[in-house]
Design an enzyme around this catalytic site. Structure first.
Site, short mmCIF file in Angstrom:
data_model
loop_
_atom_site.label_atom_id
_atom_site.label_comp_id
_atom_site.label_asym_id
_atom_site.label_seq_id
_atom_site.Cartn_x
_atom_site.Cartn_y
_atom_site.Cartn_z
N GLY A 46 0.87 -1.17 0.00
CA GLY A 46 0.00 0.00 0.00
C GLY A 46 0.91 1.21 0.00
N GLU A 47 0.67 2.12 0.91
CA GLU A 47 1.52 3.31 1.02
C GLU A 47 2.12 3.32 2.42
OE1 GLU A 47 2.20 4.98 -1.74
OE2 GLU A 47 3.67 5.88 -0.38
N SER A 48 3.43 3.13 2.49
CA SER A 48 4.05 2.97 3.82
C SER A 48 3.88 4.21 4.70
CB SER A 48 5.52 2.59 3.69
OG SER A 48 6.22 3.53 2.92
N CYS A 78 6.03 -5.47 0.20
CA CYS A 78 6.17 -4.14 -0.38
C CYS A 78 6.14 -3.06 0.71
CB CYS A 78 5.13 -3.93 -1.46
SG CYS A 78 5.59 -2.66 -2.64
N ARG A 105 12.94 3.01 -0.52
CA ARG A 105 11.58 3.15 -1.06
C ARG A 105 11.61 3.57 -2.52
NH1 ARG A 105 8.19 7.21 2.06
NH2 ARG A 105 6.60 6.35 0.67
N ILE A 134 5.29 -3.24 -7.74
CA ILE A 134 4.51 -2.01 -7.95
C ILE A 134 5.11 -0.89 -7.10
CG2 ILE A 134 2.22 -0.94 -7.83
CD1 ILE A 134 1.06 -3.85 -7.85
N ARG A 135 5.71 0.08 -7.74
CA ARG A 135 6.43 1.15 -7.01
C ARG A 135 7.18 0.56 -5.82
NH1 ARG A 135 2.53 3.59 -4.96
NH2 ARG A 135 0.86 2.61 -6.15
N HIS A 171 4.55 -8.47 -4.63
CA HIS A 171 3.19 -8.73 -4.15
C HIS A 171 2.71 -10.15 -4.46
CE1 HIS A 171 1.71 -4.60 -3.16
NE2 HIS A 171 2.68 -4.24 -3.98
N GLU A 173 0.40 -11.75 -3.10
CA GLU A 173 -1.07 -11.84 -2.95
C GLU A 173 -1.80 -11.45 -4.22
OE1 GLU A 173 0.77 -9.42 -2.05
OE2 GLU A 173 -0.33 -7.52 -2.21
N1 GLN Z 1 5.80 2.94 -2.92
C1 GLN Z 1 5.13 2.48 -1.74
C2 GLN Z 1 5.80 3.02 -0.48
O1 GLN Z 1 6.85 3.56 -0.53
C3 GLN Z 1 5.06 0.97 -1.69
C4 GLN Z 1 4.27 0.46 -2.86
C5 GLN Z 1 3.53 -0.82 -2.61
O2 GLN Z 1 3.34 -1.27 -1.48
N2 GLN Z 1 3.05 -1.39 -3.69
O3 GLN Z 1 5.25 2.89 0.57
#
Ligand code: GLN
Length: 191
Positions: A46-48, A78, A105, A134-135, A171, A173
């Protein structure tokens, strides 16, 4: 066996679904008391920044760290890997500091925002694992006691284990390959 999935933000529903397919009781965790009776906890992607802030707001940062010290198995994917790391380079966020790894990150940069690549993960057997990035972050450095589980072709570390802690930059999942979750269940049950 009961496994919790931290359900503050991100891809938690997908983890719950995979765990249910593997036949374990999987519950969403949003409050410290929901950690009671768990053998393992998954921290999703997600977004840390968001996950870390909500963990602090909900008093989960300390509660999870304490349970992890007492033997709770933890699997971060992630963003989940980022919040498990002892050190985060670049834009840091408050973290659980469970694993002796330094992660970067958004390490692949904008040009390669997201990609998929087959990964060799010897502990899962010979068949390559579909790595969905993903990112994604990657692991820049591992201290002694951290076992590298997977690398990209250029040597970049993208999965590691330290005792009961497991982290992947990708990921699992979001694929239909259940082997990493099964591996985590083995760790959680003490194997
Ligand atoms: N770019 C996100 C972060 O720095 C991580 C991306 C993800 O969990 N798919 O938190």
């Amino acid at each position: 066996m009961k496994i919790g999935v931290l359900a503050l933000q991100g891809a938690f529903a997908e983890h719950i679904s995979v765990l249910k397919q593997l036949g374990v009781t999987a519950v969403a965790v949003r409050l410290p008391q929901e950690l009671d009776g768990l053998s393992g906890l998954v921290i999703p992607g997600g977004e840390s920044t968001t996950i870390s802030r909500l963990m602090l707001d909900y008093n989960l940062m300390e509660a999870i760290a304490r349970r992890a010290e007492d033997g709770l198995a933890v699997f971060g994917t992630c963003a989940g890997m980022i919040v498990m790391a002892r050190e985060i380079s670049g834009n840091s966020v408050p973290s659980l500091r469970l694993m002796a790894i330094r992660v970067r990150r958004n390490a692949f940069g904008r040009q390669v925002d997201s990609f998929e690549t087959p990964l060799e993960i010897p502990v899962l057997g010979e068949r390559p694992f579909p790595g969905v990035f993903i990112r994604a972050p990657f692991i820049e450095e591992c201290a002694d006691g951290v076992e590298v589980l997977a690398r990209l072709d250029n040597g970049t570390v993208v999965a590691a284990r330290q005792g009961k802690f497991l982290a992947t930059a990708f990921h699992p999942e979001l694929t239909d390959d259940l082997r990493l979750h099964r591996y985590f269940l083995d760790i959680a049950s003490g194997e």
